[in-house]
Design a protein around this motif. Sequence first.
Motif, PDB file in Angstrom:
ATOM      1  N   ILE A  67     116.722  70.056  96.132  1.00 26.11           N
ATOM      2  CA  ILE A  67     117.192  69.778  94.766  1.00 26.11           C
ATOM      3  C   ILE A  67     118.077  68.543  94.843  1.00 26.11           C
ATOM      4  O   ILE A  67     119.091  68.519  95.553  1.00 26.11           O
ATOM      5  CB  ILE A  67     117.974  70.967  94.179  1.00 26.11           C
ATOM      6  CG1 ILE A  67     117.074  72.217  94.131  1.00 26.11           C
ATOM      7  CG2 ILE A  67     118.494  70.623  92.778  1.00 26.11           C
ATOM      8  CD1 ILE A  67     117.776  73.484  93.633  1.00 26.11           C
ATOM      9  N   ASP A 119     125.042  71.147  87.009  1.00 29.30           N
ATOM     10  CA  ASP A 119     125.402  72.385  87.722  1.00 29.30           C
ATOM     11  C   ASP A 119     124.848  73.665  87.084  1.00 29.30           C
ATOM     12  O   ASP A 119     124.446  74.585  87.797  1.00 29.30           O
ATOM     13  CB  ASP A 119     126.935  72.490  87.860  1.00 29.30           C
ATOM     14  CG  ASP A 119     127.507  71.395  88.748  1.00 29.30           C
ATOM     15  OD1 ASP A 119     126.758  70.451  89.096  1.00 29.30           O
ATOM     16  OD2 ASP A 119     128.705  71.452  89.079  1.00 29.30           O
ATOM     17  N   SER A 138     128.667  69.911  93.251  1.00 26.14           N
ATOM     18  CA  SER A 138     127.242  70.104  92.942  1.00 26.14           C
ATOM     19  C   SER A 138     126.433  70.234  94.236  1.00 26.14           C
ATOM     20  O   SER A 138     125.547  71.093  94.347  1.00 26.14           O
ATOM     21  CB  SER A 138     126.697  68.935  92.127  1.00 26.14           C
ATOM     22  OG  SER A 138     127.408  68.792  90.927  1.00 26.14           O
ATOM     23  N   LEU A 145     121.157  74.444  88.366  1.00 27.31           N
ATOM     24  CA  LEU A 145     120.758  74.438  89.781  1.00 27.31           C
ATOM     25  C   LEU A 145     120.122  75.759  90.202  1.00 27.31           C
ATOM     26  O   LEU A 145     119.107  75.781  90.906  1.00 27.31           O
ATOM     27  CB  LEU A 145     121.977  74.123  90.666  1.00 27.31           C
ATOM     28  CG  LEU A 145     122.618  72.746  90.418  1.00 27.31           C
ATOM     29  CD1 LEU A 145     123.893  72.598  91.247  1.00 27.31           C
ATOM     30  CD2 LEU A 145     121.628  71.622  90.723  1.00 27.31           C
ATOM     31  N   ALA A 198     116.443  76.540  91.992  1.00 23.62           N
ATOM     32  CA  ALA A 198     116.363  77.215  93.295  1.00 23.62           C
ATOM     33  C   ALA A 198     115.482  78.460  93.164  1.00 23.62           C
ATOM     34  O   ALA A 198     114.598  78.709  93.992  1.00 23.62           O
ATOM     35  CB  ALA A 198     117.758  77.575  93.789  1.00 23.62           C
ATOM     36  N   ALA A 202     120.068  69.815  99.896  1.00 20.07           N
ATOM     37  CA  ALA A 202     120.774  69.065  98.856  1.00 20.07           C
ATOM     38  C   ALA A 202     120.462  67.576  98.942  1.00 20.07           C
ATOM     39  O   ALA A 202     120.571  66.971 100.005  1.00 20.07           O
ATOM     40  CB  ALA A 202     122.280  69.289  99.001  1.00 20.07           C
ATOM     41  N   ILE A 220     124.224  73.503  95.653  1.00 21.36           N
ATOM     42  CA  ILE A 220     122.793  73.504  96.005  1.00 21.36           C
ATOM     43  C   ILE A 220     122.591  74.192  97.360  1.00 21.36           C
ATOM     44  O   ILE A 220     121.724  75.057  97.516  1.00 21.36           O
ATOM     45  CB  ILE A 220     122.242  72.062  96.035  1.00 21.36           C
ATOM     46  CG1 ILE A 220     122.280  71.447  94.639  1.00 21.36           C
ATOM     47  CG2 ILE A 220     120.810  72.057  96.585  1.00 21.36           C
ATOM     48  CD1 ILE A 220     122.016  69.943  94.609  1.00 21.36           C
TER      49      ILE A 220
END
Length: 223
Positions: A90, A76, A103, A79, A83, A114, A107
Amino acid sequence: MTDRPLLIAPSILSADFSRLGDEIEAVMEAGGDWVHLDVMDGHFVPNITFGAPIVKAVRNRTKAVFDCHLMIEPTDAYLKDFAEAGADIITVHAEATRHLDRSLQAIRDLGAKAGVALNPATPESEIAYVLDRVDLILLMTVNPGFGGQAFIPAVVDKVARVREMIGDRPIHIEIDGGVTPTTAPMVFGAGADVLVAGSAVFKGGTLAHYASNIDAIRKSCAI
Ligand code: DX5
Ligand code: ZN
């Protein structure tokens, strides 16, 4: 079989890292659809590759989808970096995050698609309650960590079961590990639509080789 188009995602893990930007341009010109970027931390998997700064550095070499496969634990805290580096998709491992639902939401909140990945030994029931939070399910057909390993055929059944589970949801099923013209039709036939391939695409080391390698995988599924 699937009525979705087959997408090939060359894994740059098998590219020449000293010329990474050029390799990405070459493999896309050779007919690749997505760029698959394998991020490894030496903790979740026994190998270290690269992080978000490298993703960012090569982002402007193609407009193609950047498909970031995070083999890192925890996930986490990183992320946002991926991005912002320009990842379109991701993917996190279900085995590497304590709160998978959170999580996956994180995303999407960051504006990316995701993905959730499952190791060969992880049952598909792990993702039964997050199907409405995912855009892609990555099924590993090798144990993550290295390119060039042998395809694990037991996963073919899992592909078919996941295809059934997702029903008519618009979710990609991506296969990663040991994809070759011999193994590709097994997983495509079972319902996968995105095939990652590293060594089978980059062998030969030139654009002409990449084009014929990608073509061979596509042709193997066109029956
Ligand atoms: C393995 C990586 C794969 C790898 C596949 O942990 O996730 O993407 O590059 O390599 P090949 O296609 O050589 O098995
Ligand atoms: Zn991968």
